[in-house]
Write an enzyme that holds these catalytic residues in place. Structure first.
Site: not given
Ligand code: NDP
Ligand code: 8X3
Length: 250
Positions: A137, A150
């Protein structure tokens, strides 16, 4: 030959979008997450168990991971690509007002879960001269109020990715960390325990990245010629950029 990808956190957001793209290219995917019913409908959409194998477990649970790996059907055992995507942010409060349980959950998921998954798949990935794409991120590099643990977990993902790359020299394996900025997924709903108002206000008028934008970068990285390694890829929507430093005045 058909390639196989393990995509963690495929029940929504980047993970689900990546599964859709890789299957379109003819890959097999192992889709993981806790919400089995979400994974079931994604698998059905993608063509069923021959194409998309469901592995429903909590990434914080080592026994659950071991059971899921032991249960992989033979066709899904030769993993070529690990997309370490499962992760979350919890809370937006400053450190002194945060919940320690939420800090622990972020560390267990984003750091320990990701590291353990990597460790367990390294032998097969090395055997296949495969690739790891970690989802970091911008929060790894740019501090902001509420980013506390985070951002710290994503800084781990950044450095872990580079160390892996260095240690895997000579194996033919590739390692990349993709570091997205503002992207509209379930991320903010999860972070705020389902606060739709915060979600709507954050993305309103910002033309944020969408999950498929990140899936497209994952697809690009995964399909480059095998001698090319993208080390770090930072991706933001055009609407997002930096602010001046904050100065607190008496
Ligand atoms: P979502 O919340 O849409 O997806 C997150 C995924 O992670 C879900 O499929 C969830 O599955 C899974 N997950 C979370 N906790 C667990 C767990 N304990 N066990 C298994 N699976 C888990 O968010 P994003 O698609 O946006 O996020 C994906 C990645 O991208 C993350 O690592 C996030 O930190 C990162 N990210 C996101 C950004 C954003 O702005 N959206 C920007 C930068 C990075 P389930 O709940 O079914 O377990
Ligand atoms: C998610 C992007 O800026 O919300 O990783 O931390 S931010």
């Amino acid at each position: 030959m058909t390639k196989t990808a393990m995509i963690t956190g495929a029940s929504s957001g980047f993970g689900a979008a990546t599964a859709r793209r890789l299957v379109k290219l003819g890959w097999r995917v192992i889709i993981t997450g806790r919400r089995a019913e979400r994974l079931q409908s994604l698998s059905d959409e993608l063509g069923g168990p021959d194409v998309a194998h469901i592995a429903a477990f909590d990434i914080r649970d080592e026994a659950g991971l071991d059971t899921a790996l032991a249960a992989l059907p033979p066709a899904f055992r030769g993993i070529d690509l690990l997309v370490n995507n499962a992760g979350l942010a919890l809370g937006t409060s400053p450190a002194q007002k945060s919940d320690l349980g939420q800090w622990q959950q972020m560390i267990d998921t984003n750091v320990t879960g990701l590291a353990r998954m990597t460790y367990k798949l390294l032998p097969v990935l090395i055997e296949h001269k495969g690739a790891i794409i970690n989802i970091g991120s911008i929060a790894a590099h740019y501090p902001y109020p509420g980013g506390n643990v985070y951002g710290g977990t994503k800084a781990f993902v950044h450095q872990f990715s580079k160390n892996l790359r260095s240690e895997l020299a000579g194996t033919g394996m590739r390692v990349t960390v993709i570091e997205p900025g503002l992207c509209e997924t379930e991320f903010t709903l999860v972070r705020t325990s389902g606060n739709q108002q915060v979600h709507d206000n954050l993305y309103k008028g910002a033309n944020p990245l969408q999950a498929d934008d990140i899936a497209a970068t994952i697809e690009w990285v995964a399909t480059l010629p095998p001698h090319v390694n993208i080390n770090v890829l930072e991706v933001m929507p055009i609407s997002q950029t930096w602010s001046p430093f904050s100065i607190h005045r008496e």
